[in-house]
Design a protein around this motif. Structure first.
Motif, mmCIF file in Angstrom:
data_model
loop_
_atom_site.group_PDB
_atom_site.id
_atom_site.type_symbol
_atom_site.label_atom_id
_atom_site.label_comp_id
_atom_site.label_asym_id
_atom_site.label_seq_id
_atom_site.Cartn_x
_atom_site.Cartn_y
_atom_site.Cartn_z
ATOM 1 N N THR A 9 47.481 33.776 42.389
ATOM 2 C CA THR A 9 46.227 33.618 43.131
ATOM 3 C C THR A 9 45.103 34.540 42.667
ATOM 4 O OG1 THR A 9 46.986 35.182 44.815
ATOM 5 C CG2 THR A 9 47.420 32.839 45.218
ATOM 6 N N SER A 10 45.291 35.260 41.587
ATOM 7 C CA SER A 10 44.236 36.178 41.155
ATOM 8 C C SER A 10 43.070 35.444 40.514
ATOM 9 C CB SER A 10 44.795 37.222 40.189
ATOM 10 O OG SER A 10 45.342 36.602 39.038
ATOM 11 N N ARG A 15 43.333 31.051 43.046
ATOM 12 C CA ARG A 15 42.285 31.842 43.711
ATOM 13 C C ARG A 15 41.344 30.945 44.513
ATOM 14 N NH1 ARG A 15 40.371 37.329 43.782
ATOM 15 N NH2 ARG A 15 38.412 37.249 44.959
ATOM 16 N N LEU A 38 43.196 40.917 44.956
ATOM 17 C CA LEU A 38 42.826 40.275 46.221
ATOM 18 C C LEU A 38 42.321 41.274 47.251
ATOM 19 C CD1 LEU A 38 45.731 37.677 46.648
ATOM 20 C CD2 LEU A 38 43.452 37.314 45.671
#
Length: 275
Positions: A9-10, A15, A38
């Motif tokens: 999710t970076s 993301r 995050l």
């Protein structure tokens, strides 16, 4: 309010999905390799964002993080296997270490994430699994042989899992985005170049990628929105082709394979055992 679990999710789709879910008031269990990636979102959304450090090549860690997320958050509605990267180079060029890491990340990591999530989804009476693949899960391009190996492999695995878990009210979707400005090209890991491939299709593709000659026709935000909307489709679509390039390339590949199969009908039937 829904709760999603998303790996990688970076940056990229992971993301964007995380941001969209938080903006609409949902909860996200997000995994990253560097928690600081995050920090800003965590400060803004507090308990709506659950963050864990995870390298998906570490199977024990995958199980530990998935178990912790379900224990801390209770029901998780959607699990998204997104963490992956591209290895760029002709099959002869890539190193043994690169081969292993590509497979361990994109294929084994995704398999183990899904395996870790399934007992929890069964126990809670259902949910949704999403595997982010690409147009390269059904098509091929020179210099991406190892990337294709992992994407074709995970698509076969996930399609089979979909049949296995349907009785448990678990929907499964393979997401196939086309070329999108998510820094995928900038995140490619390159292999040592062999001059022998310079004037071959592999060399032509290499130059095209490095020179930015290939069109990138899709909108990352629109793709993320389509992924979110698909999570509420019932039954779950097995595949979600996203992008004009995905549609054209995958359709052409399927039509060509069907034509090749039909051309072999006689020989296929000729090997039937005698009664």
């Amino acid at each position: 309010m829904e709760t999603w679990f998303i790996t990688g999710t970076s940056t990229g789709f992971g993301r964007i999905l995380t941001e969209k879910l938080l903006q609409r008031g949902d909860r996200v269990a997000a995994t990253v390799r560097q928690p600081s990636a995050l920090a800003e979102l965590k400060a803004q959304y507090g308990d709506h964002l659950w963050v864990a450090t995870l390298d998906v090549t570490d199977t024990a860690a995958v199980r530990r993080v998935v178990d912790a997320a379900f224990a801390d958050l209770g029901r998780i509605d959607v699990v998204v296997s997104n963490a992956a990267y591209g290895l760029f180079g002709a099959a002869e060029e890539v190193t043994d270490k690169q081969v292993r890491h590509q497979i361990d990340t994109n294929l084994v990591g995704s398999i183990q994430l899904i395996r870790a999530a399934l007992p929890h989804l069964r126990a809670q009476g259902g949910g949704r699994l999403m595997q982010v693949s690409s147009a390269g899960g059904q098509t091929t391009y020179p210099n991406f042989s190892l990337y294709h190996a992992t994407k074709w492999g995970i698509e076969g695995f996930v399609e089979t899992v979909a049949k296995e878990v349907a009785p448990f009210n678990i929907g499964v979707t393979i997401v196939e985005p086309g070329a999108t400005p998510t820094n995928f090209g900038g995140g490619l890991v390159s292999a040592p170049i062999l001059p022998a491939y310079d004037q071959t299709p592999a060399g032509h593709v290499r130059r095209g990628v490095f020179n930015g000659d290939f069109p990138i026709p899709n909108d990352a935000d629109k793709i993320a929105q389509a992924i979110l909307e698909s999570a509420r489709q019932h039954p779950a679509p097995l595949r979600l082709a996203l992008g004009s390039d995905t549609y054209a390339d995958v359709r052409a590949a399927l039509v060509a394979r069907l034509a090749a199969l039909d051309a072999q009908q006689a020989v296929a039937l000729s090997v039937k055992a005698d009664a």
